[in-house]
Design a protein around this motif. Structure first.
Motif, PDB file in Angstrom:
ATOM      1  N   ASP A  74      39.130  48.553  89.121  1.00  0.00           N
ATOM      2  CA  ASP A  74      39.734  49.829  89.509  1.00  0.00           C
ATOM      3  C   ASP A  74      39.411  50.883  88.437  1.00  0.00           C
ATOM      4  OD1 ASP A  74      41.390  51.987  90.151  1.00  0.00           O
ATOM      5  OD2 ASP A  74      42.889  50.677  91.047  1.00  0.00           O
ATOM      6  N   ASP A 134      39.851  54.279  88.299  1.00  0.00           N
ATOM      7  CA  ASP A 134      40.901  55.244  87.945  1.00  0.00           C
ATOM      8  C   ASP A 134      41.968  54.584  87.102  1.00  0.00           C
ATOM      9  OD1 ASP A 134      39.675  57.306  89.173  1.00  0.00           O
ATOM     10  OD2 ASP A 134      41.084  57.503  90.842  1.00  0.00           O
ATOM     11  N   ALA A 135      42.394  53.380  87.529  1.00  0.00           N
ATOM     12  CA  ALA A 135      43.427  52.680  86.757  1.00  0.00           C
ATOM     13  C   ALA A 135      42.907  52.377  85.358  1.00  0.00           C
ATOM     14  CB  ALA A 135      43.830  51.392  87.482  1.00  0.00           C
ATOM     15  N   ALA A 136      41.644  51.994  85.247  1.00  0.00           N
ATOM     16  CA  ALA A 136      41.078  51.715  83.931  1.00  0.00           C
ATOM     17  C   ALA A 136      41.128  52.966  83.061  1.00  0.00           C
ATOM     18  CB  ALA A 136      39.645  51.210  84.070  1.00  0.00           C
ATOM     19  N   ALA A 137      40.795  54.113  83.654  1.00  0.00           N
ATOM     20  CA  ALA A 137      40.777  55.359  82.883  1.00  0.00           C
ATOM     21  C   ALA A 137      42.163  55.683  82.337  1.00  0.00           C
ATOM     22  CB  ALA A 137      40.265  56.513  83.750  1.00  0.00           C
ATOM     23  N   ILE A 138      43.209  55.505  83.152  1.00  0.00           N
ATOM     24  CA  ILE A 138      44.540  55.862  82.648  1.00  0.00           C
ATOM     25  C   ILE A 138      45.098  54.800  81.705  1.00  0.00           C
ATOM     26  CG2 ILE A 138      45.131  57.431  84.558  1.00  0.00           C
ATOM     27  CD1 ILE A 138      46.878  55.250  85.711  1.00  0.00           C
ATOM     28  N   MET A 139      44.397  53.669  81.555  1.00  0.00           N
ATOM     29  CA  MET A 139      44.746  52.711  80.496  1.00  0.00           C
ATOM     30  C   MET A 139      44.124  53.128  79.162  1.00  0.00           C
ATOM     31  SD  MET A 139      46.554  50.423  82.028  1.00  0.00           S
ATOM     32  CE  MET A 139      47.054  51.566  83.293  1.00  0.00           C
ATOM     33  N   ILE A 170      40.630  53.517  78.948  1.00  0.00           N
ATOM     34  CA  ILE A 170      39.263  52.985  78.909  1.00  0.00           C
ATOM     35  C   ILE A 170      38.286  54.093  79.258  1.00  0.00           C
ATOM     36  CG2 ILE A 170      37.659  51.395  80.053  1.00  0.00           C
ATOM     37  CD1 ILE A 170      40.153  49.564  80.490  1.00  0.00           C
ATOM     38  N   LEU A 174      42.755  62.786  85.768  1.00  0.00           N
ATOM     39  CA  LEU A 174      41.856  62.244  86.796  1.00  0.00           C
ATOM     40  C   LEU A 174      41.325  63.341  87.724  1.00  0.00           C
ATOM     41  CD1 LEU A 174      43.655  58.891  87.718  1.00  0.00           C
ATOM     42  CD2 LEU A 174      41.523  59.170  86.454  1.00  0.00           C
ATOM     43  N   HIS A 213      40.858  59.103  79.792  1.00  0.00           N
ATOM     44  CA  HIS A 213      41.066  57.968  78.897  1.00  0.00           C
ATOM     45  C   HIS A 213      41.616  58.390  77.538  1.00  0.00           C
ATOM     46  CE1 HIS A 213      36.850  59.137  78.005  1.00  0.00           C
ATOM     47  NE2 HIS A 213      37.198  58.866  76.781  1.00  0.00           N
ATOM     48  N   VAL A 264      46.180  58.980  77.594  1.00  0.00           N
ATOM     49  CA  VAL A 264      47.163  57.935  77.289  1.00  0.00           C
ATOM     50  C   VAL A 264      47.371  57.818  75.781  1.00  0.00           C
ATOM     51  CG1 VAL A 264      45.451  56.077  77.381  1.00  0.00           C
ATOM     52  CG2 VAL A 264      47.840  55.559  77.797  1.00  0.00           C
ATOM     53  N   ARG A 304      48.045  50.245  91.744  1.00  0.00           N
ATOM     54  CA  ARG A 304      46.729  50.167  91.106  1.00  0.00           C
ATOM     55  C   ARG A 304      46.673  49.156  89.966  1.00  0.00           C
ATOM     56  NH1 ARG A 304      44.075  54.890  93.010  1.00  0.00           N
ATOM     57  NH2 ARG A 304      42.183  54.044  92.115  1.00  0.00           N
ATOM     58  N   PHE A 326      45.284  45.613  88.256  1.00  0.00           N
ATOM     59  CA  PHE A 326      43.991  44.941  88.305  1.00  0.00           C
ATOM     60  C   PHE A 326      44.219  43.622  89.022  1.00  0.00           C
ATOM     61  CE2 PHE A 326      44.020  47.612  84.458  1.00  0.00           C
ATOM     62  CZ  PHE A 326      43.082  48.529  84.884  1.00  0.00           C
ATOM     63  N   MET A 332      46.333  45.266  79.288  1.00  0.00           N
ATOM     64  CA  MET A 332      45.501  46.442  79.567  1.00  0.00           C
ATOM     65  C   MET A 332      46.294  47.724  79.336  1.00  0.00           C
ATOM     66  SD  MET A 332      42.655  45.134  80.166  1.00  0.00           S
ATOM     67  CE  MET A 332      41.875  46.714  80.221  1.00  0.00           C
ATOM     68  N   PHE A 348      45.842  48.961  75.949  1.00  0.00           N
ATOM     69  CA  PHE A 348      44.414  48.897  75.576  1.00  0.00           C
ATOM     70  C   PHE A 348      44.074  49.781  74.377  1.00  0.00           C
ATOM     71  CE2 PHE A 348      39.937  50.061  75.889  1.00  0.00           C
ATOM     72  CZ  PHE A 348      39.356  48.817  76.030  1.00  0.00           C
TER      73      PHE A 348
END
Lengths: 350, 246
Positions: free
Chosen positions: A228, A230-235, A237, B61, B82, B85, B97, B99, B110, B113
């Protein structure tokens, strides 16, 4: 071996016996019968061919992993991947002979030279692959999926032409430095060092890749981005950097495959990446595209199928039919089990 | 006086006249809102009013074409997602959303992260497990195989793992059984009492206004009402449109 794995596959697909399911089972039974007859009639040839299949399969595995890594993260079939593998063969020749003066019969000096060549080819192909993503695929990130796919085919042709301009239209010879003496010879089955070396280099590379993806921070970022974006970006990443890194790793694997293959087969030609790339792609689909162990399994199976077809004596179709067989497998997999042998079912069917 | 008994502090999030587009659709037409330190602020509105787009503008986003977003005294309008956060904004997004092929524990990891303080991350994970004992039972289960309520807990837990100053919650009660909804709102209050400011997008307007200090009503990309939660609950328009009264 191929038969053992595909039998439950076809069986599970059809809960009630259907004509196609029955035909599939009959075909698999015939395949098993054919293998057993060959094993009984010429056990030593069977053993030889089996080991050739494993060796080929490990090179295919390195290439197939690149397809699967990139597909996993971008859902893009990177058709240029096989050609990056071809470039690796050319790099190998240039680095080993022109830079390091490698030739046959140098004794122990061969080992560090081959090792340095391997690392350089991995570095070069990793960088090239990451550059391809940056130039050709990243600008199309938001475009319909067909656009980057067609671009990938275009990049494939460009790289082939670069190979053509660089080394010409004919086969170029790589130094034949892997020893041909036997590791063992038992009951008529021979296994030579040049084959074993390919497997011996492949296995640690595969283990390193699995460790990278499973255990490291960068690997976690890759898996999260694949699942995912988008989800990765808001983590936190950096998605673009993670995609670049994935292409770098995929390219480095193609680099390793190219070095091993060119030193084993001792020839390289500008168009060999296209064919081997498609075979490796089939292996990735067979194992379940996006699935790392699946790519290795699929690659070993395809390697064995090819070797059995080309090497067995009793009623083998022979090398003229290898491509037809490999692509028939691709079609059958896409029709009957698009998620592959180890892949998970997804809404898109694989 | 705020709902949690503390007086709200200085503004932590200031969204000023933000215009955001989805492709060619003008989704936000000048949205302005403020979240003060320690507050729960809710954003109400019908489907398609622009609630999720507002959150996506804040977390980077969907970058706004116009207007400004300030967080913790600094402009974050053009900061990439990114990086947001790291500044202290975490989100439990619409549709959770998670994983799906990672375990609960991996999902929570995560969430942390961008942090490097390993021992504190472990402590925070224990805290999340205290908040959601269910997650501890399911810690090695793949997130995609859990029920909707469990996934929601995991998504909130994952956001908390970032140790945010501001938590964005998008429809935390969507699709949950009523008993879960009560629990989720209890936990939202608890998180807030521990010092995290919250911007809550919720279609369950009654629950949201009960929990919140203040609220905004969004209609087709514009803020049409802004008041404290208690007044919004008695507002005739709000009662008619969002609390289902005639």
């Amino acid at each position: 071996m191929a038969a053992d794995v595909s039998a439950p596959t076809l069986g599970a697909r059809f809960k009630r016996p259907s004509v196609i399911g029955l035909l599939g089972l009959l075909f698999v039974a015939a395949l098993v019968f054919w293998l057993i007859v060959n094993l009984i009639k010429t056990p030593s040839d069977f053993g030889d061919v089996f080991l050739i299949g494993i060796t080929n399969g490990s090179v295919y595995a390195l290439i197939a992993l690149g397809y699967t890594l990139v597909y996993g993260i971008l859902e893009l079939i990177n058709f240029a991947h096989g050609d990056v593998f071809m470039l690796a063969g050319m790099f190998t020749i240039t680095f080993s002979t022109h830079f390091f003066g490698l030739h046959q019969g140098q004794g122990w000096v061969t080992v560090p030279i081959v090792f340095a060549t391997l690392l350089l080819a991995m570095l070069a192909c990793g960088s090239i692959n990451a550059a391809i993503e940056f130039v050709a695929y990243r600008p199309l990130r938001g475009a319909p999926r067909l656009a980057p796919l067609i671009t990938a085919i275009g990049v494939s042709f460009i790289i082939q032409d670069i190979g053509l301009a660089w080394k010409g239209p004919n086969y170029v010879t790589a130094p034949d430095v892997f020893p041909h003496s036997n590791v063992f010879s038992a009951g008529g089955v021979d296994y030579s060092w040049n084959k074993l070396i390919v497997v011996l280099v492949t296995i640690p590379v595969l283990l390193a890749l699995l460790w990278l993806v499973q255990e490291t921070r960068q690997g976690k970022a890759m898996r999260a981005t694949a699942q995912d974006k988008d989800a990765a970006a808001i983590m936190g990443i950096n998605v673009n950097r993670t995609i670049s890194f994935t292409f770098l790793i995929a390219g480095a694997l193609a680099g390793a495959a190219g070095t091993l293959y060119s030193l084993w087969a001792t020839t390289v030609r500008f168009d060999q990446g296209f064919q081997l790339g498609l075979i490796a792609f089939t292996a990735a689909v067979l194992g379940g595209i996006g699935n790392l162990p699946g790519a290795v399994l699929g690659a070993v199976l395809i390697g064995l199928i090819q070797a059995f077809n080309e090497g067995l004596n009793w009623h083998a179709p022979g090398s003229d039919w290898t491509q037809s067989i490999v692509f028939s497998i691709l079609i059958l997999i896409l029709v009957f089990r698009p998620e592959g042998l180890l892949g998970e079912k997804t809404p898109e069917g694989g | 006086m705020s709902a949690n008994g503390r007086s709200p502090g200085a503004p932590i999030l200031e969204v000023g006249d933000v215009h955001t587009y989805y492709g060619s659709i003008h989704a936000l037409k000048g949205v302005s809102l403020t979240v003060n330190d320690g507050e729960i602020v809710t954003l109400l509105g019908a489907n398609g009013a622009g609630k999720t787009t507002t959150l996506r503008s804040i977390n980077g986003l969907n970058r706004p074409r116009q207007g400004s977003i300030r967080f913790d005294g600094r402009d974050i309008t053009t900061v990439p997602a990114h990086e947001i956060v790291r500044r202290g904004i975490a989100q439990s997004p619409e549709g959770r959303r998670l994983f799906p092929r990672m375990t609960v524990t991996e999902n929570l990891e995560m969430g942390a992260f961008q942090r490097h303080d390993r021992s504190e991350i472990r402590e925070d994970m224990e805290r999340v497990f205290e908040l959601f004992p269910r997650l501890q039972e399911r810690r090695s289960q793949k997130a995609g195989t859990m029920s909707g309520g469990e996934q929601q807990m995991c998504a909130i837990g994952r956001a908390l793992m970032a140790r945010p100053k501001l938590l964005l919650l998008d429809e935390p009660s969507l699709g949950l059984a009523p008993i879960f909804v009560e629990r989720i709102f209890d936990i939202i209050r608890q998180i807030n009492e521990q010092g995290t400011s919250i911007l809550l997008v919720e279609q369950n307007a009654l629950m949201a206004l009960d929990a919140a200090d203040r609220g905004y009503v969004l209609e087709t990309g514009r803020i049409v009402l802004a008041d404290d939660a208690a007044s919004l609950k008695t507002n005739e328009e709000v009662r008619k449109t969002y609390l289902g009264e005639t």
